[in-house]
Enzyme design. Sequence first.
Site, PDB file in Angstrom:
ATOM      1  CE  LYS A   3      45.232  35.014  30.824  1.00  0.00           C
ATOM      2  NZ  LYS A   3      45.965  33.370  29.969  1.00  0.00           N
ATOM      3  CD  GLU A  42      48.250  32.382  31.462  1.00  0.00           C
ATOM      4  OE1 GLU A  42      48.346  33.522  31.794  1.00  0.00           O
ATOM      5  OE2 GLU A  42      47.920  32.207  31.050  1.00  0.00           O
ATOM      6  CD  GLU A  76      41.153  30.333  35.310  1.00  0.00           C
ATOM      7  OE1 GLU A  76      40.681  31.584  34.304  1.00  0.00           O
ATOM      8  OE2 GLU A  76      42.518  30.403  35.334  1.00  0.00           O
ATOM      9  CG  ASN A 114      44.239  37.099  34.604  1.00  0.00           C
ATOM     10  OD1 ASN A 114      44.836  37.793  34.338  1.00  0.00           O
ATOM     11  ND2 ASN A 114      44.759  36.453  33.809  1.00  0.00           N
ATOM     12  CB  SER A 133      38.109  29.507  26.264  1.00  0.00           C
ATOM     13  OG  SER A 133      39.884  28.874  25.621  1.00  0.00           O
TER      14      SER A 133
END
Length: 244
Positions: free
Chosen positions: A6, A92, A162, A4, A208
Amino acid sequence: MAGNWKMYKTPAETSAFFEEFRPLVAQSQHCEIVICPPFTNLVAAVEAARGSRIAVGAQNIAWASEGALTGEISGPMIRATGATHAIIGHSERRQYFCETDETVLRRTQAALVSGLSPIVCVGERLEEREAGHTEEVLSRQFQQGIAGLTPEEFACIVIAYEPVWAIGTGKTATPEIAAETHRTIRAEVRARYGKEAADDVRILYGGSVKPDNARSLMAQPEIDGVLVGGASLQPVSFASIVNF
Ligand code: PGA
């Protein structure tokens, strides 16, 4: 193994990434590889991935196929770029863009209508974990965001767990915590869709994930793959995760 990106990279940087990344994973037959760049790079990514096993996905998808929805990108539009996947309900999106379980479900259904593979994200925040509410939060996210899918639809999705407190913080959930939470999610799946669906559904861990912890996470039978943010931006680091 999904990356990902982002809100990082331009189309030119995307092409450069693939040039370096492709040879590093050319021998990797053990898993599916998906890279999810920003919408503006989908065409460049599909082009750069052509002839490889690397799939390309979007990071979000509108719930309608077209309409007066300024700023949204629809399933047919994503599909037309050659992309095949879509991340849905990333924390997010939930945190900064008011994404709800209800819109997660609608976006997932829209992705399926367009023939895209949804990667549906769930996960608790730090205060929810500390208050002992992890199971309850995951159950709500599952019941309201996923359980409305038909069994046939459910069979086409991938779930990504996540924990919000582990995203971009350097704090990975220990493999044991991740595996335990994956079991909780699988129990929800079993109750709604049956044992076979629970055994079959792929649940990715995200938060992470780095080259040095990918192996211990993947050693957990409950963890079927990873969704990688920061460490997917560099070809060498993402390749070493793919080749854990
Ligand atoms: P991270 O992000 O790997 O940078 O923690 C994961 C994600 O948000 O998908």
